[in-house]
Design an enzyme around this catalytic site. Sequence first.
Site, PDB file in Angstrom:
ATOM      1  N   LYS A 127     -45.333 -84.585 -87.253  1.00 48.12           N
ATOM      2  CA  LYS A 127     -44.799 -83.552 -86.361  1.00 48.12           C
ATOM      3  C   LYS A 127     -43.295 -83.726 -86.133  1.00 48.12           C
ATOM      4  O   LYS A 127     -42.713 -83.083 -85.272  1.00 48.12           O
ATOM      5  CB  LYS A 127     -45.572 -83.553 -85.039  1.00 48.12           C
ATOM      6  CG  LYS A 127     -47.087 -83.366 -85.239  1.00 48.12           C
ATOM      7  CD  LYS A 127     -47.845 -83.037 -83.976  1.00 48.12           C
ATOM      8  CE  LYS A 127     -49.354 -83.054 -84.227  1.00 48.12           C
ATOM      9  NZ  LYS A 127     -50.144 -82.360 -83.228  1.00 48.12           N
ATOM     10  N   ASN A 174     -60.723 -78.533 -71.742  1.00 48.84           N
ATOM     11  CA  ASN A 174     -60.878 -79.991 -71.664  1.00 48.84           C
ATOM     12  C   ASN A 174     -60.497 -80.435 -70.254  1.00 48.84           C
ATOM     13  O   ASN A 174     -59.931 -79.644 -69.487  1.00 48.84           O
ATOM     14  CB  ASN A 174     -60.002 -80.653 -72.744  1.00 48.84           C
ATOM     15  CG  ASN A 174     -58.541 -80.308 -72.557  1.00 48.84           C
ATOM     16  OD1 ASN A 174     -57.918 -80.704 -71.575  1.00 48.84           O
ATOM     17  ND2 ASN A 174     -57.980 -79.532 -73.476  1.00 48.84           N
ATOM     18  N   PHE A 211     -47.574 -86.414 -77.347  1.00 46.54           N
ATOM     19  CA  PHE A 211     -48.600 -87.327 -76.862  1.00 46.54           C
ATOM     20  C   PHE A 211     -49.666 -87.430 -77.950  1.00 46.54           C
ATOM     21  O   PHE A 211     -49.810 -86.510 -78.753  1.00 46.54           O
ATOM     22  CB  PHE A 211     -49.225 -86.798 -75.564  1.00 46.54           C
ATOM     23  CG  PHE A 211     -48.443 -87.202 -74.343  1.00 46.54           C
ATOM     24  CD1 PHE A 211     -47.204 -86.648 -74.082  1.00 46.54           C
ATOM     25  CD2 PHE A 211     -48.947 -88.154 -73.473  1.00 46.54           C
ATOM     26  CE1 PHE A 211     -46.468 -87.040 -72.962  1.00 46.54           C
ATOM     27  CE2 PHE A 211     -48.228 -88.552 -72.343  1.00 46.54           C
ATOM     28  CZ  PHE A 211     -46.988 -88.004 -72.093  1.00 46.54           C
ATOM     29  N   ASP A 240     -57.535 -77.232 -79.922  1.00 46.23           N
ATOM     30  CA  ASP A 240     -57.286 -77.077 -81.360  1.00 46.23           C
ATOM     31  C   ASP A 240     -58.030 -75.873 -81.936  1.00 46.23           C
ATOM     32  O   ASP A 240     -57.714 -75.405 -83.025  1.00 46.23           O
ATOM     33  CB  ASP A 240     -57.739 -78.335 -82.114  1.00 46.23           C
ATOM     34  CG  ASP A 240     -56.795 -79.498 -81.850  1.00 46.23           C
ATOM     35  OD1 ASP A 240     -55.580 -79.263 -81.732  1.00 46.23           O
ATOM     36  OD2 ASP A 240     -57.279 -80.641 -81.743  1.00 46.23           O
ATOM     37  N   LYS A 243     -49.038 -89.027 -86.414  1.00 42.44           N
ATOM     38  CA  LYS A 243     -48.625 -87.795 -85.719  1.00 42.44           C
ATOM     39  C   LYS A 243     -47.114 -87.759 -85.525  1.00 42.44           C
ATOM     40  O   LYS A 243     -46.485 -86.709 -85.642  1.00 42.44           O
ATOM     41  CB  LYS A 243     -49.341 -87.684 -84.364  1.00 42.44           C
ATOM     42  CG  LYS A 243     -50.805 -87.302 -84.496  1.00 42.44           C
ATOM     43  CD  LYS A 243     -51.542 -87.275 -83.165  1.00 42.44           C
ATOM     44  CE  LYS A 243     -53.039 -87.127 -83.395  1.00 42.44           C
ATOM     45  NZ  LYS A 243     -53.848 -87.291 -82.194  1.00 42.44           N
ATOM     46  N   LYS A 254     -70.207 -60.264 -71.046  1.00 40.64           N
ATOM     47  CA  LYS A 254     -70.907 -61.546 -70.958  1.00 40.64           C
ATOM     48  C   LYS A 254     -71.984 -61.643 -72.051  1.00 40.64           C
ATOM     49  O   LYS A 254     -72.769 -60.699 -72.221  1.00 40.64           O
ATOM     50  CB  LYS A 254     -71.543 -61.669 -69.575  1.00 40.64           C
ATOM     51  CG  LYS A 254     -72.150 -63.008 -69.316  1.00 40.64           C
ATOM     52  CD  LYS A 254     -72.797 -63.061 -67.949  1.00 40.64           C
ATOM     53  CE  LYS A 254     -73.624 -64.331 -67.836  1.00 40.64           C
ATOM     54  NZ  LYS A 254     -74.598 -64.260 -66.760  1.00 40.64           N
TER      55      LYS A 254
HETATM   56  N1  CTP Z   1     -50.602 -80.287 -79.810  1.00 41.34           N
HETATM   57  C1  CTP Z   1     -50.024 -79.028 -79.939  1.00 41.34           C
HETATM   58  N2  CTP Z   1     -50.781 -77.996 -80.368  1.00 41.34           N
HETATM   59  C2  CTP Z   1     -52.081 -78.144 -80.690  1.00 41.34           C
HETATM   60  C3  CTP Z   1     -52.674 -79.430 -80.555  1.00 41.34           C
HETATM   61  C4  CTP Z   1     -51.908 -80.477 -80.107  1.00 41.34           C
HETATM   62  O1  CTP Z   1     -48.849 -78.877 -79.660  1.00 41.34           O
HETATM   63  N3  CTP Z   1     -52.792 -77.122 -81.089  1.00 41.34           N
HETATM   64  C5  CTP Z   1     -49.747 -81.405 -79.354  1.00 41.34           C
HETATM   65  C6  CTP Z   1     -50.212 -82.060 -78.077  1.00 41.34           C
HETATM   66  O2  CTP Z   1     -49.582 -81.479 -76.957  1.00 41.34           O
HETATM   67  C7  CTP Z   1     -49.746 -83.500 -78.249  1.00 41.34           C
HETATM   68  C8  CTP Z   1     -49.790 -83.693 -79.758  1.00 41.34           C
HETATM   69  O3  CTP Z   1     -49.783 -82.394 -80.336  1.00 41.34           O
HETATM   70  O4  CTP Z   1     -48.422 -83.696 -77.825  1.00 41.34           O
HETATM   71  C9  CTP Z   1     -50.991 -84.460 -80.250  1.00 41.34           C
HETATM   72  O5  CTP Z   1     -52.168 -83.879 -79.737  1.00 41.34           O
HETATM   73  P1  CTP Z   1     -53.607 -84.548 -80.016  1.00 41.34           P
HETATM   74  O6  CTP Z   1     -54.645 -83.719 -79.348  1.00 41.34           O
HETATM   75  O7  CTP Z   1     -53.546 -86.008 -79.718  1.00 41.34           O
HETATM   76  O8  CTP Z   1     -53.739 -84.484 -81.583  1.00 41.34           O
HETATM   77  P2  CTP Z   1     -53.904 -83.302 -82.608  1.00 41.34           P
HETATM   78  O9  CTP Z   1     -52.589 -83.064 -83.266  1.00 41.34           O
HETATM   79  O10 CTP Z   1     -54.567 -82.128 -81.985  1.00 41.34           O
HETATM   80  O11 CTP Z   1     -54.858 -83.991 -83.689  1.00 41.34           O
HETATM   81  P3  CTP Z   1     -56.363 -84.548 -83.513  1.00 41.34           P
HETATM   82  O12 CTP Z   1     -57.022 -83.646 -82.496  1.00 41.34           O
HETATM   83  O13 CTP Z   1     -56.933 -84.440 -84.868  1.00 41.34           O
HETATM   84  O14 CTP Z   1     -56.248 -85.974 -83.045  1.00 41.34           O
END
Ligand code: CTP
Length: 394
Positions: A340, A209, A322, A278, A336, A288
């Site tokens: 969490k 990303n 975040f 995720d 969240k 490749k």
């Molecule tokens: N985070 C994490 N591990 C993951 C995904 C996210 O530790 N695999 C943490 C990020 O660093 C952030 C928080 O979880 O502090 C929220 O991340 P975000 O991308 O906003 O949300 P997700 O929990 O991934 O949920 P969604 O993508 O469904 O919004």
Amino acid sequence: MILNNKKIVLGVTGGIAAYKALELARLFIKNEAEVWPIMTKASANFITPLSMQTIARNPVSQDMFDLTLEAKISHIELAEKADLIVIAPATANIIGKISSGIADDLLTTVIMATKSPVLFAPAMNSNMYENKIVQQNIERLKKIGYCFIGPDEGELACGYEGRGRLASLEDIIDAAEECLAPKDLKGQKVLVTAGPTREAIDPVRFISNPSSGKMGYAIAKAAKRRGAEVVLVSGPSYLSPPRGITFVKTITAEEMAEATMRHYPQSTIVIMAAAVSDYRPKISHRRKVKKEETRLNIELERTQDILKELGNRKRGQFLVGFALETEDMLTNARKKLKEKKLDLIVANDPSSFDGETTRVTVVEKDDMVEELPPLSKNEVAERILDKVVRTISA
Ligand code: CTP
């Protein structure tokens, strides 16, 4: 913002790096500090007081016994009004004089008469720098509480290669900010994650990303400035590792999870600013993947939710997450925060991913919500830490 309205006495001594002091003065002013230059006699062989005065927007003090200037602003006034004295470049001579208690010109007298922090940025020939007398003088000054930044290693103006280059101007500004910052995180061990992760499809392609890492790096630097011991676990980022912190480089979500879990038990505050992927490809091809005629399906599997796991393993750590949201920001952030087991969550939208500024909403465990205006990421880092400090010291 730490330098905002601060009065910096900028002492310039006689070395070839004196020309860099002009740019340093400009940077202090750009950071909204006031610059009051003092130039030694020797420094005027390298740059002119007129250049310095024009850039600094304040008179250059040079002579102890200049009646006109002394009537306008005396050396004692300079010593008293300074929030910080920065000597850049600092020669072996000025370091030696201050370490021996000599005050025989304006700059040494002002340094002797001040109660404000003093930061030396040495620059000299590398043999000179390695000289035991110079080293002992520096050690002695450090022990008393004087601050030092650099010198760096590299090519020197005298043709030598070695340690003796003036620290980068960015590092001098960082060090000046550190001298002025409150030390309200002293004793805290802060673990920060930053940047994106990369999940390989094959040796030349990955899922990732656009996160730059700027927010997490800004938090790590701010925490260090405020006296914390900092570990920064970073995904791939083009930013340079900040000085004076433990830096752990990772690529995948799995590596980031491993590094974060390893440092978690010793940490007192954890700030998860990384944009962790995720999902990762179920199969990461060793060769490749050649293109198909029509379509290619990639099966993805979930990565670990690092922050959720940290929440489950919590042993008194203050946990900050975040939330990146494109809709229902507050509802999702609250969800969240709960799921969490966080103490605070910083919600933002993807528009700030790579920019210098960001607009965030902070939600605390007791459901206190604060929407911050658009601010630089450095400023947001300070605001987040202000809230952490306020809560842990309540
Ligand atoms: N985070 C994490 N591990 C993951 C995904 C996210 O530790 N695999 C943490 C990020 O660093 C952030 C928080 O979880 O502090 C929220 O991340 P975000 O991308 O906003 O949300 P997700 O929990 O991934 O949920 P969604 O993508 O469904 O919004």
